[in-house]
Design an enzyme around this catalytic site. Structure first.
Site, mmCIF file in Angstrom:
data_model
loop_
_atom_site.group_PDB
_atom_site.id
_atom_site.type_symbol
_atom_site.label_atom_id
_atom_site.label_comp_id
_atom_site.label_asym_id
_atom_site.label_seq_id
_atom_site.Cartn_x
_atom_site.Cartn_y
_atom_site.Cartn_z
ATOM 1 N N GLU A 95 38.802 63.815 55.848
ATOM 2 C CA GLU A 95 39.505 62.999 56.832
ATOM 3 C C GLU A 95 39.870 61.637 56.254
ATOM 4 O O GLU A 95 39.174 61.106 55.376
ATOM 5 C CB GLU A 95 38.652 62.817 58.097
ATOM 6 C CG GLU A 95 38.516 64.091 58.904
ATOM 7 C CD GLU A 95 37.769 63.913 60.222
ATOM 8 O OE1 GLU A 95 38.050 64.683 61.154
ATOM 9 O OE2 GLU A 95 36.905 63.015 60.315
ATOM 10 N N CYS A 108 42.257 54.114 55.255
ATOM 11 C CA CYS A 108 40.837 54.363 54.961
ATOM 12 C C CYS A 108 40.755 55.765 54.374
ATOM 13 O O CYS A 108 41.078 56.747 55.054
ATOM 14 C CB CYS A 108 40.004 54.245 56.233
ATOM 15 S SG CYS A 108 38.268 54.689 56.011
ATOM 16 N N CYS A 115 28.928 64.205 52.055
ATOM 17 C CA CYS A 115 28.198 63.089 51.443
ATOM 18 C C CYS A 115 26.765 63.505 51.192
ATOM 19 O O CYS A 115 26.209 64.321 51.933
ATOM 20 C CB CYS A 115 28.245 61.866 52.366
ATOM 21 S SG CYS A 115 27.574 60.349 51.618
ATOM 22 N N CYS A 119 22.613 58.663 55.289
ATOM 23 C CA CYS A 119 22.403 57.472 56.114
ATOM 24 C C CYS A 119 22.283 57.917 57.565
ATOM 25 O O CYS A 119 23.087 58.702 58.060
ATOM 26 C CB CYS A 119 23.563 56.490 55.951
ATOM 27 S SG CYS A 119 23.730 55.847 54.268
ATOM 28 N N CYS A 122 25.288 57.559 60.300
ATOM 29 C CA CYS A 122 26.641 57.950 59.894
ATOM 30 C C CYS A 122 26.829 59.459 60.036
ATOM 31 O O CYS A 122 26.030 60.243 59.519
ATOM 32 C CB CYS A 122 26.881 57.531 58.436
ATOM 33 S SG CYS A 122 28.483 58.051 57.784
ATOM 34 N N CYS A 340 34.392 53.634 61.989
ATOM 35 C CA CYS A 340 33.449 53.602 60.874
ATOM 36 C C CYS A 340 32.201 54.418 61.200
ATOM 37 O O CYS A 340 31.564 54.209 62.225
ATOM 38 C CB CYS A 340 33.081 52.145 60.588
ATOM 39 S SG CYS A 340 32.090 51.926 59.121
#
Length: 354
Positions: A95, A108, A115, A119, A122, A340
């Site tokens: 994305e 962005c 990932c 975290c 997130c 974010c």
């Protein structure tokens, strides 16, 4: 055509492409013409390379592939943010987001499929990391989002942030090559100062940025300025403590003279007290910097809550009393999971506008 037997032409340097053409019995100078089509004109179809002979175009199709990224679906937020899912040549999906503002148009972009950093706040951190993106896949996101900016808002793209899916510094070579293609005169020719790379904090790679004397901006996702709290929400801190990060940042600044941005989400009843602000202010003394306080964007997989508005204002006010440039950033695209920390390939109720 069996793509497994072909070479991704955009993975080659200009000299490598020149060598391949000579092996094929072609003149080496053609490489520069092809490079211009690929990187200046963002061409993804050999048939459109009109100043090359038909015979050469056929040879290129036989020997090379252009693994172009395709827009899969796009959604428009109430605040005009556009989130797009992109399909890669191997079927993986990532994305990217266009963030429009009166003074700027920001892309962005993602650097990995998924990932590996986990975290806790997130959404991408709850996905598996499938692979790194190639430099051309990062470049394609920029091109496609720039097209959206022009088509939907009649504005050129002005800024790029590597803040999408993945950790850019764990895909260092492809991240660096993508920026080279974006900033080079024989690429998109964007200014390096218009690009920001955001990291969760890989100390040795921050030092490498210093060794490579980068011209783009560096942002560190900090979110806590003591190790105990940061370990709790960002496991990467267990191998990259605040002490090692501060040393790496000092090294980076000594080499580049680039100030650093610290990104800080103020979570309710976690890192929102005056003592937390004092710890952050102390950490800010290591290098010239500014702080962006970011609104938390809730995700289904975590129980974190954004701090109260007055707490955030008090937090920011204290930092400013310490002479630290502090901005409070409001979220964009939250209603379509484009803000974010929310990127996780959700595609329900999509309005396709690509």
């Amino acid at each position: 055509m069996n793509k497994s037997k072909t070479i991704d032409i955009r993975s080659l340097t200009l000299e490598q492409l020149k060598g391949k053409l000579v092996e094929m019995g072609e003149q080496g100078f053609r490489a520069k013409q092809i490079y211009e089509w690929l990187w200046v004109k963002s061409c993804t179809n050999f048939d459109e390379m009109s100043n090359l002979s038909l015979a050469l175009r056929d040879k290129l199709k036989e020997n090379f592939a252009i693994n172009a990224v395709q827009v899969r679906q796009s959604q428009v937020s109430n605040d005009k943010t556009i989130k797009s899912s992109f399909t890669l040549f191997d079927g993986n999906i990532i994305e990217g987001v266009l963030i429009p503002a009166p003074e700027r148009m920001t892309a962005c972009v993602s650097s990995q499929v998924g990932c590996s950093l986990t975290c806790k706040f997130c959404a991408t951190g709850y996905m598996d990391r499938k692979r790194n993106l190639n430099a051309d896949e990062i470049y394609d996101q920029v091109v496609l989002i720039a097209e959206q900016a022009q088509k939907n808002y009649e504005q050129p793209l002005t800024n790029i942030v590597y803040m999408g899916m993945g950790e850019p510094l764990l895909n260092y070579s492809n991240m660096m090559r993508s920026i080279d293609r974006i900033t080079s005169a024989d690429g998109l020719n964007m200014a390096a100062k218009r690009i920001t790379v955001s990291t969760a904090g890989i100390a040795k790679m921050i030092k490498k940025l210093g060794d490579d004397d980068v011209r783009f901006n560096l942002a560190l996702s900090l979110h806590a300025a003591n190790d105990e709290k940061r370990n709790e929400i960002m496991p990467i801190n267990e191998q990259n403590s605040l002490k090692s990060l501060s040393e790496a940042l000092k090294y980076y600044y000594a080499k580049t003279k680039n100030p650093v941005t610290f990104e800080y989400i103020v979570f309710h009843n976690f890192n929102d007290e005056l003592e937390d602000a004092k710890e952050l202010a102390r950490f800010c003394k290591h290098v010239p910097c500014k702080v962006n306080i970011i609104e938390y964007n809730p995700i289904a997989l975590a129980d974190f809550v954004n701090a109260e508005a007055d707490k955030i204002d008090q937090f920011a006010a204290y930092l400013r009393t310490q002479g630290i440039i502090t901005n409070v950033r409001r979220s964009r695209g939250k209603d379509i999971d484009a803000a974010c920390g929310q990127l996780a390939i959700k595609e329900k109720g999509v309005e396709s506008i690509s």
